[in-house]
Motif scaffolding. Structure first.
Motif, PDB file in Angstrom:
ATOM      1  N   ILE A 309     -33.057  47.359 -63.689  1.00 50.38           N
ATOM      2  CA  ILE A 309     -34.201  45.866 -63.665  1.00 50.38           C
ATOM      3  C   ILE A 309     -33.864  44.490 -62.725  1.00 50.38           C
ATOM      4  CG2 ILE A 309     -35.022  43.725 -65.271  1.00 50.38           C
ATOM      5  CD1 ILE A 309     -35.391  46.134 -67.867  1.00 50.38           C
ATOM      6  N   ALA A 310     -32.512  44.077 -62.990  1.00 50.39           N
ATOM      7  CA  ALA A 310     -31.630  43.152 -61.828  1.00 50.39           C
ATOM      8  C   ALA A 310     -32.241  42.995 -60.060  1.00 50.39           C
ATOM      9  CB  ALA A 310     -30.219  43.278 -62.754  1.00 50.39           C
ATOM     10  N   GLU A 311     -31.931  44.107 -60.037  1.00 47.70           N
ATOM     11  CA  GLU A 311     -32.265  44.321 -58.699  1.00 47.70           C
ATOM     12  C   GLU A 311     -33.623  43.821 -57.759  1.00 47.70           C
ATOM     13  OE1 GLU A 311     -30.355  48.334 -58.390  1.00 47.70           O
ATOM     14  OE2 GLU A 311     -28.558  47.917 -57.721  1.00 47.70           O
ATOM     15  N   SER A 312     -34.724  44.019 -58.617  1.00 51.91           N
ATOM     16  CA  SER A 312     -35.291  43.551 -58.868  1.00 51.91           C
ATOM     17  C   SER A 312     -35.851  42.122 -58.222  1.00 51.91           C
ATOM     18  CB  SER A 312     -36.533  43.854 -59.517  1.00 51.91           C
ATOM     19  OG  SER A 312     -36.735  45.904 -60.138  1.00 51.91           O
ATOM     20  N   TYR A 313     -34.819  41.730 -58.146  1.00 53.29           N
ATOM     21  CA  TYR A 313     -34.659  39.924 -57.966  1.00 53.29           C
ATOM     22  C   TYR A 313     -33.003  39.689 -57.864  1.00 53.29           C
ATOM     23  CZ  TYR A 313     -38.112  40.905 -62.412  1.00 53.29           C
ATOM     24  OH  TYR A 313     -38.826  41.120 -62.856  1.00 53.29           O
ATOM     25  N   ASP A 314     -33.576  38.441 -56.981  1.00 51.11           N
ATOM     26  CA  ASP A 314     -32.238  37.842 -56.913  1.00 51.11           C
ATOM     27  C   ASP A 314     -31.600  36.609 -57.445  1.00 51.11           C
ATOM     28  OD1 ASP A 314     -34.185  35.638 -55.618  1.00 51.11           O
ATOM     29  OD2 ASP A 314     -34.148  36.258 -53.944  1.00 51.11           O
ATOM     30  N   MET A 315     -32.120  36.706 -58.638  1.00 51.01           N
ATOM     31  CA  MET A 315     -31.244  35.926 -59.513  1.00 51.01           C
ATOM     32  C   MET A 315     -31.499  36.175 -60.492  1.00 51.01           C
ATOM     33  SD  MET A 315     -32.061  33.038 -58.052  1.00 51.01           S
ATOM     34  CE  MET A 315     -33.868  31.291 -59.392  1.00 51.01           C
ATOM     35  N   PRO A 316     -31.043  35.504 -61.809  1.00 52.06           N
ATOM     36  CA  PRO A 316     -30.620  36.370 -63.590  1.00 52.06           C
ATOM     37  C   PRO A 316     -31.654  35.666 -63.622  1.00 52.06           C
ATOM     38  CG  PRO A 316     -29.114  34.376 -62.875  1.00 52.06           C
ATOM     39  CD  PRO A 316     -29.831  34.022 -61.505  1.00 52.06           C
ATOM     40  N   VAL A 317     -32.285  37.315 -64.909  1.00 50.63           N
ATOM     41  CA  VAL A 317     -33.572  37.262 -65.329  1.00 50.63           C
ATOM     42  C   VAL A 317     -33.099  37.272 -66.430  1.00 50.63           C
ATOM     43  CG1 VAL A 317     -33.698  39.634 -65.192  1.00 50.63           C
ATOM     44  CG2 VAL A 317     -35.725  38.603 -65.172  1.00 50.63           C
ATOM     45  N   PHE A 318     -34.334  37.084 -67.559  1.00 51.87           N
ATOM     46  CA  PHE A 318     -34.827  36.861 -68.327  1.00 51.87           C
ATOM     47  C   PHE A 318     -35.426  38.084 -69.430  1.00 51.87           C
ATOM     48  CE2 PHE A 318     -34.161  32.258 -68.750  1.00 51.87           C
ATOM     49  CZ  PHE A 318     -33.316  31.982 -69.603  1.00 51.87           C
ATOM     50  N   ILE A 319     -34.696  39.152 -70.022  1.00 51.06           N
ATOM     51  CA  ILE A 319     -35.838  39.647 -70.388  1.00 51.06           C
ATOM     52  C   ILE A 319     -36.220  39.143 -72.320  1.00 51.06           C
ATOM     53  CG2 ILE A 319     -36.332  42.880 -71.269  1.00 51.06           C
ATOM     54  CD1 ILE A 319     -33.866  42.975 -69.293  1.00 51.06           C
ATOM     55  N   THR A 320     -37.130  38.929 -72.119  1.00 50.40           N
ATOM     56  CA  THR A 320     -37.500  38.474 -73.488  1.00 50.40           C
ATOM     57  C   THR A 320     -37.857  39.635 -74.455  1.00 50.40           C
ATOM     58  OG1 THR A 320     -39.811  38.041 -72.079  1.00 50.40           O
ATOM     59  CG2 THR A 320     -38.111  36.035 -71.824  1.00 50.40           C
ATOM     60  N   HIS A 321     -38.272  38.873 -75.427  1.00 49.80           N
ATOM     61  CA  HIS A 321     -38.981  39.710 -76.990  1.00 49.80           C
ATOM     62  C   HIS A 321     -38.906  40.810 -76.341  1.00 49.80           C
ATOM     63  CE1 HIS A 321     -41.539  36.527 -75.317  1.00 49.80           C
ATOM     64  NE2 HIS A 321     -41.624  35.712 -76.488  1.00 49.80           N
ATOM     65  N   TYR A 322     -37.384  41.831 -77.738  1.00 56.68           N
ATOM     66  CA  TYR A 322     -37.114  42.832 -77.613  1.00 56.68           C
ATOM     67  C   TYR A 322     -38.052  43.239 -79.190  1.00 56.68           C
ATOM     68  CZ  TYR A 322     -33.640  42.873 -74.187  1.00 56.68           C
ATOM     69  OH  TYR A 322     -32.619  42.917 -72.635  1.00 56.68           O
ATOM     70  N   PRO A 323     -37.355  44.726 -79.235  1.00 59.08           N
ATOM     71  CA  PRO A 323     -38.353  44.877 -81.037  1.00 59.08           C
ATOM     72  C   PRO A 323     -37.542  44.821 -81.403  1.00 59.08           C
ATOM     73  CG  PRO A 323     -38.028  46.716 -79.269  1.00 59.08           C
ATOM     74  CD  PRO A 323     -37.495  45.399 -78.709  1.00 59.08           C
ATOM     75  N   ILE A 324     -38.346  44.358 -82.868  1.00 61.52           N
ATOM     76  CA  ILE A 324     -37.560  44.288 -83.952  1.00 61.52           C
ATOM     77  C   ILE A 324     -36.008  44.312 -84.727  1.00 61.52           C
ATOM     78  CG2 ILE A 324     -38.944  44.615 -85.579  1.00 61.52           C
ATOM     79  CD1 ILE A 324     -38.368  42.054 -87.125  1.00 61.52           C
ATOM     80  N   GLY A 325     -36.495  45.697 -84.770  1.00 60.25           N
ATOM     81  CA  GLY A 325     -35.645  46.838 -85.002  1.00 60.25           C
ATOM     82  C   GLY A 325     -33.955  47.311 -84.176  1.00 60.25           C
ATOM     83  N   ILE A 326     -33.874  46.531 -82.910  1.00 59.64           N
ATOM     84  CA  ILE A 326     -32.997  46.302 -82.359  1.00 59.64           C
ATOM     85  C   ILE A 326     -31.967  45.421 -82.288  1.00 59.64           C
ATOM     86  CG2 ILE A 326     -33.350  48.174 -81.230  1.00 59.64           C
ATOM     87  CD1 ILE A 326     -33.955  47.142 -78.901  1.00 59.64           C
ATOM     88  N   LYS A 327     -32.452  44.545 -83.465  1.00 59.66           N
ATOM     89  CA  LYS A 327     -32.318  42.996 -82.979  1.00 59.66           C
ATOM     90  C   LYS A 327     -31.465  42.574 -84.472  1.00 59.66           C
ATOM     91  CE  LYS A 327     -31.921  41.849 -78.785  1.00 59.66           C
ATOM     92  NZ  LYS A 327     -30.867  42.068 -77.727  1.00 59.66           N
ATOM     93  N   PRO A 328     -30.687  41.711 -85.029  1.00 62.52           N
ATOM     94  CA  PRO A 328     -30.175  40.796 -85.873  1.00 62.52           C
ATOM     95  C   PRO A 328     -30.543  40.882 -86.572  1.00 62.52           C
ATOM     96  CG  PRO A 328     -28.758  39.904 -84.015  1.00 62.52           C
ATOM     97  CD  PRO A 328     -30.064  41.206 -83.758  1.00 62.52           C
ATOM     98  N   PHE A 329     -30.739  40.231 -87.845  1.00 64.25           N
ATOM     99  CA  PHE A 329     -31.853  39.752 -89.029  1.00 64.25           C
ATOM    100  C   PHE A 329     -31.927  38.759 -88.863  1.00 64.25           C
ATOM    101  CE2 PHE A 329     -27.371  38.157 -90.895  1.00 64.25           C
ATOM    102  CZ  PHE A 329     -27.856  37.493 -91.213  1.00 64.25           C
ATOM    103  N   TYR A 330     -31.114  38.064 -88.509  1.00 66.77           N
ATOM    104  CA  TYR A 330     -31.170  36.211 -88.208  1.00 66.77           C
ATOM    105  C   TYR A 330     -32.783  35.625 -86.434  1.00 66.77           C
ATOM    106  CZ  TYR A 330     -27.487  36.835 -84.001  1.00 66.77           C
ATOM    107  OH  TYR A 330     -26.856  37.269 -83.082  1.00 66.77           O
ATOM    108  N   MET A 331     -32.709  36.609 -86.297  1.00 63.37           N
ATOM    109  CA  MET A 331     -34.177  36.240 -85.499  1.00 63.37           C
ATOM    110  C   MET A 331     -35.347  36.159 -85.921  1.00 63.37           C
ATOM    111  SD  MET A 331     -32.525  38.536 -81.701  1.00 63.37           S
ATOM    112  CE  MET A 331     -30.917  38.161 -81.189  1.00 63.37           C
ATOM    113  N   GLN A 332     -36.135  35.115 -85.129  1.00 60.63           N
ATOM    114  CA  GLN A 332     -37.377  34.700 -85.361  1.00 60.63           C
ATOM    115  C   GLN A 332     -38.037  35.625 -85.019  1.00 60.63           C
ATOM    116  OE1 GLN A 332     -38.317  32.541 -87.405  1.00 60.63           O
ATOM    117  NE2 GLN A 332     -40.182  32.588 -87.253  1.00 60.63           N
ATOM    118  N   PRO A 333     -39.120  36.178 -85.583  1.00 65.82           N
ATOM    119  CA  PRO A 333     -40.219  37.399 -85.588  1.00 65.82           C
ATOM    120  C   PRO A 333     -40.947  36.517 -84.157  1.00 65.82           C
ATOM    121  CG  PRO A 333     -39.837  37.571 -87.746  1.00 65.82           C
ATOM    122  CD  PRO A 333     -39.724  36.291 -87.644  1.00 65.82           C
ATOM    123  N   HIS A 334     -42.017  37.196 -83.947  1.00 70.43           N
ATOM    124  CA  HIS A 334     -42.896  37.003 -83.152  1.00 70.43           C
ATOM    125  C   HIS A 334     -44.481  36.184 -83.786  1.00 70.43           C
ATOM    126  CE1 HIS A 334     -46.195  36.479 -79.303  1.00 70.43           C
ATOM    127  NE2 HIS A 334     -45.658  36.462 -78.286  1.00 70.43           N
TER     128      HIS A 334
END
Length: 431
Positions: A309-334
């Motif tokens: 994914i990073a190689e498609s950009y020449d800048m740092p890239v944000f990957i956003t909105h991961y599935p709720i099942g693979i993230k910690p309990f404290y993250m706000q749902p969409h």
């Protein structure tokens, strides 16, 4: 006569000064000896001319061994051929201690040998440069957050609970109860943000993760800001502004160190906010369309996936909105989807992987209780944390930046073990 350090030499051109240091290397040519000197603040060449100093001092210069310590009296002169721009015309040499059989010679050494001698390897030009860049990243971090109204807060290292469960924590006895070395100060920083508005921490964290990759350490340092009344999108802006500030500070204040590391400056000079963004959904599609059939929606990314994914950009890239099942309990749902959360990982270019993980935090009391239960966590251990959403809850966001990965990326070194003074690895607790 004034005693100075090497980094002060530009202020003393044409003067005779005294410097204490060590002999990093030397070479001689007939009646001239060239001493490569270091004193911790920098490296400089000392030129010893036999006709000027006499037989005794010249013989002393030629016989000195690597890493011997000395005082040198010399005139500071301009040298446009060197990166530093100055050199020393030696007049006197006083040997303090002669080092015998210094183990790290100019020849090539294996990684394990160098790691066994990390306490000496730090003296080398490359390691000196990396440590100076690390220091500048830290300085620029404090500068950025203080300029933007953040307060420094220190969370505890010994904790009774974990932001992400206890499966990868170091357990210890705390008198008659169990305690853990901190995996993250985040939960405590959320409490601090409810008191002080915008806060940040900078300290050591520990992961009992049995990984040997070039991106992992057992003990590493994290910068963890938390911000009250700041929602997800606003947090991303802070993150990209912070990273941009750090990069520009290193470019401005560490040019000699970056050159010593042969860093491609063009790759750093283009780093400017805003950064590109790609959703988790689109990232999965991109990977599947580009030969990564092994990754399915709902799975976390590995290093090869992040790199692709990073190689498609020449800048740092944000990957956003991961599935709720693979993230910690404290993250706000969409707000419009129940399968993803308001989070983002910032992936550095050039294969250095994730350097920031962040999210908007849950601030609804009942939802927080539900999420703790869904993650099979002991609610009693999080009772104090639940109070944050019980008494005056507000939307708030935060993130954590891994110092060593960030320094590795900026420096262009391959392995994070070179970006911390004394790395703790899966099979290494020495020196």
């Amino acid at each position: 006569m004034k005693t100075i350090m090497i980094h002060e030499m530009p202020n003393h051109a044409g003067e005779t000064v005294r410097i204490g240091g060590w002999l990093a290397n030397k070479r001689s040519s007939g009646k001239i000896a060239f001493l490569q000197l270091r004193d911790g603040s920098g490296f400089v060449q000392g030129v010893v001319v036999k006709e000027v100093v006499g037989e005794d001092i010249f013989a002393k210069a030629k016989s000195m061994t690597q890493e011997s310590s000395l005082y040198i009296t010399a005139e500071v002169t301009v040298d446009e051929r060197s990166t530093f721009g100055y050199e020393l015309q030696v007049k006197e040499i006083e040997v303090i201690h002669e080092a015998v059989d210094y183990p790290i010679t100019p020849k090539e050494h294996g990684t394990e040998f160098l790691m066994d001698h990390r306490h000496l390897w730090l003296r080398s030009r490359k390691q000196h440069a990396v440590m100076k860049i690390r220091d500048e990243v830290i300085r620029a971090t404090y500068e950025f957050f203080h300029m933007n109204g953040f307060v420094k807060v220190d969370p505890p290292i010994l904790t009774g609970s974990s932001p992400e469960g206890t499966s990868e924590l170091f357990k210890t006895k705390y008198f008659d109860e169990d305690a853990f070395l901190s995996q993250s100060g985040q939960l405590y920083m959320e409490a601090a943000a409810m008191a002080l508005g915008k806060v940040f921490s900078f300290g050591p964290t520990f992961r009992a993760e049995k990984s040997k990759t070039r991106r992992h350490l057992i003990e590493f340092w994290m910068i963890e800001p938390e911000m009250a009344f700041v929602e997800f999108e606003e947090s991303l802006v802070v993150q990209e502004q912070y990273v941009t500030h750090v990069i520009q500070s290193v470019l401005q204040n560490c040019p000699i160190e970056l050159e010593r590391l042969d860093r491609d400056l063009s790759k750093l000079e283009k780093i400017q906010a805003p950064f590109p963004r790609i959703s988790y959904d689109d990232a999965i599609k991109f990977l599947n369309d580009n030969g990564f059939d092994d990754i399915k929606w709902g799975e976390d990314f590995g290093a090869p996936h992040e790199t692709a994914i990073a190689e498609s950009y020449d800048m740092p890239v944000f990957i956003t909105h991961y599935p709720i099942g693979i993230k910690p309990f404290y993250m706000q749902p969409h707000p419009d989807r129940d399968d993803v959360v308001l989070c983002a990982d910032l992936i550095a270019p050039e294969g250095y992987g994730e350097i920031i993980g962040g999210s908007e935090r849950v601030h609804d009391y009942e939802l927080m209780k539900q999420r703790i239960k869904e993650h099979n966590l002991d609610e009693s251990a999080y009772e104090w944390y639940l109070d944050l959403s019980k008494y005056g809850a507000v939307p708030h966001s935060g993130f954590g930046l891994g110092l060593e990965r960030t320094v590795a990326w900026i420096s262009g070194v391959e392995h994070v073990r070179e970006t911390i003074p004394f790395p703790r690895l899966l099979n290494r607790l020495y020196p």
